[in-house]
Scaffold this motif. Structure first.
Motif, mmCIF file in Angstrom:
data_model
loop_
_atom_site.group_PDB
_atom_site.id
_atom_site.type_symbol
_atom_site.label_atom_id
_atom_site.label_comp_id
_atom_site.label_asym_id
_atom_site.label_seq_id
_atom_site.Cartn_x
_atom_site.Cartn_y
_atom_site.Cartn_z
ATOM 1 N N SER A 54 0.823 -1.212 0.000
ATOM 2 C CA SER A 54 0.000 0.000 0.000
ATOM 3 C C SER A 54 0.853 1.257 0.000
ATOM 4 O O SER A 54 1.901 1.315 0.652
ATOM 5 N N ALA A 55 0.378 2.277 -0.717
ATOM 6 C CA ALA A 55 0.937 3.628 -0.687
ATOM 7 C C ALA A 55 -0.216 4.573 -0.378
ATOM 8 O O ALA A 55 -1.183 4.647 -1.150
ATOM 9 N N THR A 56 -0.129 5.301 0.757
ATOM 10 C CA THR A 56 -1.284 6.070 1.219
ATOM 11 C C THR A 56 -0.880 7.417 1.811
ATOM 12 O O THR A 56 0.243 7.603 2.293
ATOM 13 N N ILE A 57 -1.824 8.332 1.766
ATOM 14 C CA ILE A 57 -1.782 9.581 2.536
ATOM 15 C C ILE A 57 -2.911 9.485 3.554
ATOM 16 O O ILE A 57 -4.073 9.301 3.193
ATOM 17 N N GLY A 58 -2.578 9.591 4.832
ATOM 18 C CA GLY A 58 -3.499 9.236 5.890
ATOM 19 C C GLY A 58 -4.599 10.249 6.161
ATOM 20 O O GLY A 58 -4.621 11.370 5.647
ATOM 21 N N ASP A 59 -5.508 9.828 7.031
ATOM 22 C CA ASP A 59 -6.657 10.636 7.421
ATOM 23 C C ASP A 59 -6.213 11.907 8.149
ATOM 24 O O ASP A 59 -5.374 11.861 9.045
ATOM 25 N N GLY A 60 -6.778 13.036 7.760
ATOM 26 C CA GLY A 60 -6.483 14.291 8.436
ATOM 27 C C GLY A 60 -5.149 14.916 8.074
ATOM 28 O O GLY A 60 -4.748 15.925 8.657
ATOM 29 N N ALA A 61 -4.420 14.339 7.115
ATOM 30 C CA ALA A 61 -3.116 14.881 6.724
ATOM 31 C C ALA A 61 -3.294 16.133 5.868
ATOM 32 O O ALA A 61 -4.287 16.299 5.153
ATOM 33 N N THR A 62 -2.275 17.004 5.934
ATOM 34 C CA THR A 62 -2.218 18.199 5.086
ATOM 35 C C THR A 62 -0.899 18.163 4.321
ATOM 36 O O THR A 62 0.169 18.144 4.927
ATOM 37 N N VAL A 63 -0.993 18.136 2.991
ATOM 38 C CA VAL A 63 0.192 17.998 2.150
ATOM 39 C C VAL A 63 0.182 19.102 1.097
ATOM 40 O O VAL A 63 -0.823 19.299 0.399
ATOM 41 N N THR A 64 1.322 19.819 0.990
ATOM 42 C CA THR A 64 1.536 20.765 -0.098
ATOM 43 C C THR A 64 2.874 20.440 -0.738
ATOM 44 O O THR A 64 3.895 20.338 -0.047
ATOM 45 N N ALA A 65 2.867 20.256 -2.081
ATOM 46 C CA ALA A 65 4.088 19.900 -2.803
ATOM 47 C C ALA A 65 3.935 20.360 -4.245
ATOM 48 O O ALA A 65 2.833 20.688 -4.702
ATOM 49 N N THR A 66 5.058 20.389 -4.976
ATOM 50 C CA THR A 66 4.957 20.748 -6.390
ATOM 51 C C THR A 66 4.123 19.725 -7.143
ATOM 52 O O THR A 66 3.292 20.073 -7.992
ATOM 53 N N ASN A 67 4.351 18.435 -6.855
ATOM 54 C CA ASN A 67 3.524 17.360 -7.406
ATOM 55 C C ASN A 67 3.599 16.160 -6.466
ATOM 56 O O ASN A 67 4.508 16.061 -5.627
ATOM 57 N N VAL A 68 2.635 15.258 -6.601
ATOM 58 C CA VAL A 68 2.544 14.100 -5.718
ATOM 59 C C VAL A 68 2.491 12.830 -6.570
ATOM 60 O O VAL A 68 1.721 12.744 -7.542
ATOM 61 N N ARG A 69 3.323 11.867 -6.188
ATOM 62 C CA ARG A 69 3.367 10.573 -6.857
ATOM 63 C C ARG A 69 3.145 9.469 -5.830
ATOM 64 O O ARG A 69 3.900 9.329 -4.862
ATOM 65 N N LEU A 70 2.067 8.688 -6.013
ATOM 66 C CA LEU A 70 1.793 7.510 -5.194
ATOM 67 C C LEU A 70 1.929 6.275 -6.084
ATOM 68 O O LEU A 70 1.293 6.203 -7.135
ATOM 69 N N LEU A 71 2.747 5.316 -5.646
ATOM 70 C CA LEU A 71 2.908 4.085 -6.413
ATOM 71 C C LEU A 71 2.949 2.890 -5.472
ATOM 72 O O LEU A 71 3.790 2.817 -4.573
ATOM 73 N N ALA A 72 2.018 1.950 -5.695
ATOM 74 C CA ALA A 72 2.053 0.649 -5.018
ATOM 75 C C ALA A 72 2.187 -0.409 -6.099
ATOM 76 O O ALA A 72 1.342 -0.503 -7.003
ATOM 77 N N ASP A 73 3.263 -1.196 -6.021
ATOM 78 C CA ASP A 73 3.605 -2.141 -7.087
ATOM 79 C C ASP A 73 3.891 -3.509 -6.480
ATOM 80 O O ASP A 73 4.826 -3.655 -5.684
ATOM 81 N N GLY A 74 3.093 -4.504 -6.842
ATOM 82 C CA GLY A 74 3.274 -5.845 -6.299
ATOM 83 C C GLY A 74 3.409 -6.901 -7.375
ATOM 84 O O GLY A 74 2.730 -6.840 -8.410
ATOM 85 N N THR A 75 4.309 -7.867 -7.127
ATOM 86 C CA THR A 75 4.440 -9.042 -7.980
ATOM 87 C C THR A 75 4.281 -10.261 -7.079
ATOM 88 O O THR A 75 5.142 -10.544 -6.242
ATOM 89 N N TYR A 76 3.170 -10.977 -7.223
ATOM 90 C CA TYR A 76 2.845 -12.099 -6.343
ATOM 91 C C TYR A 76 2.818 -13.393 -7.155
ATOM 92 O O TYR A 76 2.176 -13.466 -8.208
ATOM 93 N N THR A 77 3.502 -14.416 -6.639
ATOM 94 C CA THR A 77 3.562 -15.709 -7.325
ATOM 95 C C THR A 77 3.302 -16.830 -6.322
ATOM 96 O O THR A 77 4.017 -16.958 -5.328
ATOM 97 N N ALA A 78 2.264 -17.616 -6.585
ATOM 98 C CA ALA A 78 1.995 -18.832 -5.807
ATOM 99 C C ALA A 78 2.085 -20.013 -6.762
ATOM 100 O O ALA A 78 1.296 -20.113 -7.717
ATOM 101 N N ASP A 79 3.056 -20.887 -6.529
ATOM 102 C CA ASP A 79 3.324 -21.986 -7.455
ATOM 103 C C ASP A 79 3.461 -23.286 -6.665
ATOM 104 O O ASP A 79 4.442 -23.481 -5.942
ATOM 105 N N ALA A 80 2.474 -24.163 -6.801
ATOM 106 C CA ALA A 80 2.513 -25.464 -6.124
ATOM 107 C C ALA A 80 2.819 -26.535 -7.148
ATOM 108 O O ALA A 80 2.181 -26.622 -8.194
#
Length: 230
Positions: A54-80
């Motif tokens: 997870s990539a998150t900005i929490g409840d009640g937060a105040t954010v000021t920035a030139t730009n905002v980048r959120l990235l959540a990246d998953g690679t999941y492998t289940a091999d039986a």
């Protein structure tokens, strides 16, 4: 990766929040006999992935920035994988089972997961780019080989892909993009594959060969109430 609840960030540059996860479950079981008068027993294999990225900005937060980048990246492998072979003249295989499951998730969020107070995100020069990407591969394969003069047993596999990707803009979230775009993107690439094979030599009988493949991943983008996007 996250900006915590009720945090205040006033930045002169960009804010980047990145969460990367590679989760792999690949147990392998092999049972072999080549001597006489031997019986192969039960072979059980279970591969389960239950990871959350997870990539998150929490409840009640105040954010000021030139730009905002959120990235959540998953690679999941289940091999039986389960293989069993009987090379004896009187060897037998009793049972082979292989089960693979992915119930993991990849998530992006601004504000509270449920309900929430005022959350504010302002960008001054660029936009907000939020991506959740998941590659989920679930494979369950079994092979039984029996060259004996007695009966072969059951070969059963199951592959269950219940992975998910979510994006959420919580209640009472205020987004002010002064220049640029506000982009939420969910991307899920999933595979679920099963195989059950029995081969028998001589005067033998195969009891059962069965595979069960379940593919039910989800991608959900939700927006709460009381918010404002400029």
């Amino acid at each position: 990766a996250y900006v915590g609840d009720n945090a205040t960030l006033i930045l002169t540059g960009a804010l980047q929040i990145t969460a990367n996860d590679t989760a792999t479950a690949e147990p392998t079981s092999t049972v072999v006999t080549v001597a006489g008068l031997l019986t192969l027993g039960l072979t059980d294999v279970q591969a389960t992935v239950d990871s959350d990225t997870s990539a998150t900005i929490g409840d009640g937060a105040t954010v000021t920035a030139t730009n905002v980048r959120l990235l959540a990246d998953g690679t999941y492998t289940a091999d039986a994988s389960a293989d069993s072979a009987g090379g004896s003249l009187v060897a037998s295989i009793s049972s082979l089972n292989a089960n693979a499951v992915d119930t993991g998730s990849v998530n992006i969020r601004i504000g509270a997961a449920a309900g929430g107070s005022a959350t504010s995100v302002t960008t001054t020069a660029g936009g907000i780019d939020a991506d959740a990407d998941l590659l989920s591969t679930v494979t369950s394969e079994s092979e039984g080989l029996n060259f004996s003069l007695v009966s072969a047993g059951d070969i059963a596999t199951s592959a269950d892909n219940d992975s998910s990707v979510t994006g959420h803009l919580g209640d009472n979230v205020s987004v002010n993009v002064q220049n640029g775009d506000f982009d939420f993107l969910l991307n899920l690439d999933g595979v679920s594959r099963g195989l059950a094979t029995v081969a028998a030599g001589g005067a033998v009988a195969v009891a059962m060969s069965e595979t069960d493949v379940h593919f039910d991943p989800s991608a959900n983008l939700t927006v709460g109430t009381g918010g404002k996007i400029n």
